[in-house]
Design a protein around this motif. Structure first.
Motif, short mmCIF file in Angstrom:
data_model
loop_
_atom_site.label_atom_id
_atom_site.label_comp_id
_atom_site.label_asym_id
_atom_site.label_seq_id
_atom_site.Cartn_x
_atom_site.Cartn_y
_atom_site.Cartn_z
N PRO A 1 36.21 112.10 1.56
CA PRO A 1 35.71 113.05 2.69
C PRO A 1 34.23 112.71 2.87
CG PRO A 1 36.98 114.31 0.98
CD PRO A 1 36.66 112.92 0.60
N VAL A 2 33.49 112.41 1.87
CA VAL A 2 32.13 111.88 2.26
C VAL A 2 32.14 110.67 3.19
CG1 VAL A 2 29.97 110.96 1.24
CG2 VAL A 2 31.39 112.93 0.06
N LEU A 3 32.71 109.73 2.80
CA LEU A 3 32.85 108.28 3.62
C LEU A 3 33.33 108.76 4.99
CD1 LEU A 3 34.36 106.13 1.11
CD2 LEU A 3 31.87 106.24 1.78
N GLU A 4 34.31 109.69 5.42
CA GLU A 4 34.65 109.82 6.63
C GLU A 4 33.84 110.71 7.46
OE1 GLU A 4 38.34 111.92 5.55
OE2 GLU A 4 39.46 110.06 5.27
N VAL A 5 32.90 111.10 7.01
CA VAL A 5 31.77 111.56 7.76
C VAL A 5 30.86 110.53 8.52
CG1 VAL A 5 29.23 112.79 7.54
CG2 VAL A 5 31.13 113.61 6.37
N PHE A 6 31.19 109.24 8.15
CA PHE A 6 30.32 108.34 8.87
C PHE A 6 31.31 107.70 9.80
CE2 PHE A 6 28.62 108.02 4.16
CZ PHE A 6 27.20 108.94 4.56
N GLY A 7 32.40 107.52 9.77
CA GLY A 7 33.31 106.94 10.70
C GLY A 7 34.77 106.70 10.11
N LYS A 8 35.31 105.49 10.67
CA LYS A 8 36.49 105.14 10.18
C LYS A 8 36.65 104.27 8.98
CE LYS A 8 40.33 102.03 11.77
NZ LYS A 8 40.77 100.92 12.80
N VAL A 9 37.48 104.72 7.91
CA VAL A 9 37.47 104.15 6.76
C VAL A 9 38.41 103.20 6.74
CG1 VAL A 9 37.95 104.36 4.20
CG2 VAL A 9 36.44 106.09 5.42
#
Length: 261
Positions: free
Chosen positions: A138-146
């Motif tokens: 959830p934190v990583l997805e704040v920045f864009g596409k994982v």
């Protein structure tokens, strides 16, 4: 959204990324080596990396190079159960050195990004994520596409592969325009022809506006790639970029700078 996050490195990329976490509602403490950059973050700012990370459950590092990352991580006293997300471009070898500095019980995720400052501000980065990232998705997805790449270290490796191809390709566009100029061909004609070819994506990056990937960092990334394998082109490009006088300009400016030499 109660996960406490420390964001270490509030430069061109780190600042808009930290702001996205704040906008998503995460409690965040920032730190930057240059305090004036940290002052632009509307959040708690620590005076040292250790202070920023003291109570954090997740620590994000977004720094300039391997030496900066290793120096900062060496100052941290991370708690078992916490997670370090390393988002800088440092390559897998330096990531292994980072792992060696971490206490037992701390999870290391590598998540370097593709995209420049404009994409960071819009939350449209591509994250190359290696390691057991499920709890922090959830934190990583704040920045864009994982994009999941596999074991820890594979994200750092893939980033060097992609960024080296991009930097070398943009340098090739500069040389193509130099050759066209030698033939007396109109620059606009050549640019349109290149854009309609298999090189279209590189042409778009070479002439992108709103992007800011400093030439000095492109030189560093090419050097890291050349140190990892026998890459004559990467070595030459790294040397040429290191000689460019306007090191803080965006990568696309090498089209102008290399043609002027």
């Amino acid at each position: 959204m109660n996960t406490r996050i420390a964001f270490l490195g509030l430069g061109t990329m780190g600042l808009p990324m930290a702001r996205r976490l704040l906008a998503a509602g995460y409690p965040l403490t920032g730190w930057n080596r240059s305090p004036e950059r940290a002052a632009a973050l509307a959040a708690r700012v620590a005076s040292t990396p250790a202070e920023a990370a003291r109570d954090a459950e997740i620590v994000v590092t977004m720094l300039a190079d391997p030496a900066a990352v290793l120096s900062v991580v060496a100052e941290l006293d991370l708690r078992p159960g916490s997670t370090l997300i390393e988002m800088s471009t440092i390559g897998p070898e330096a990531l292994r050195e980072v792992a060696a500095l971490l206490p037992r019980g701390v999870t290391l995720i590598d998540a370097p990004v593709m995209g420049s400052a404009d994409k960071a501000a819009a939350g449209e980065l591509t994250l190359l994520v290696g390691g057991p990232a499920e709890p922090v998705l959830p934190v990583l997805e704040v920045f864009g596409k994982v994009v999941r790449t596999g074991l820890t270290g594979t994200g750092a490796a893939l980033k060097l592969v992609l960024i080296n191809a991009t930097v070398t390709g943009v340098a090739a566009i500069a040389e193509a325009l130099t050759l066209a100029e030698a033939f007396g061909l109109p620059a606009e004609l050549v640019r349109e022809a290149l854009a309609g070819s298999a090189l279209g994506g590189l042409v778009a990056r070479a002439f992108a506006t709103g992007a800011h990937y400093p030439i000095r960092l492109a030189a560093k990334d090419s050097r890291l790639a050349a140190e990892a394998a026998e890459l004559p082109l990467a070595s030459l490009v790294a040397q040429r970029l290191a000689e460019c006088p306007a090191a803080e300009e965006d990568l696309g400016q090498i089209v102008r700078q290399l043609r002027a030499r």
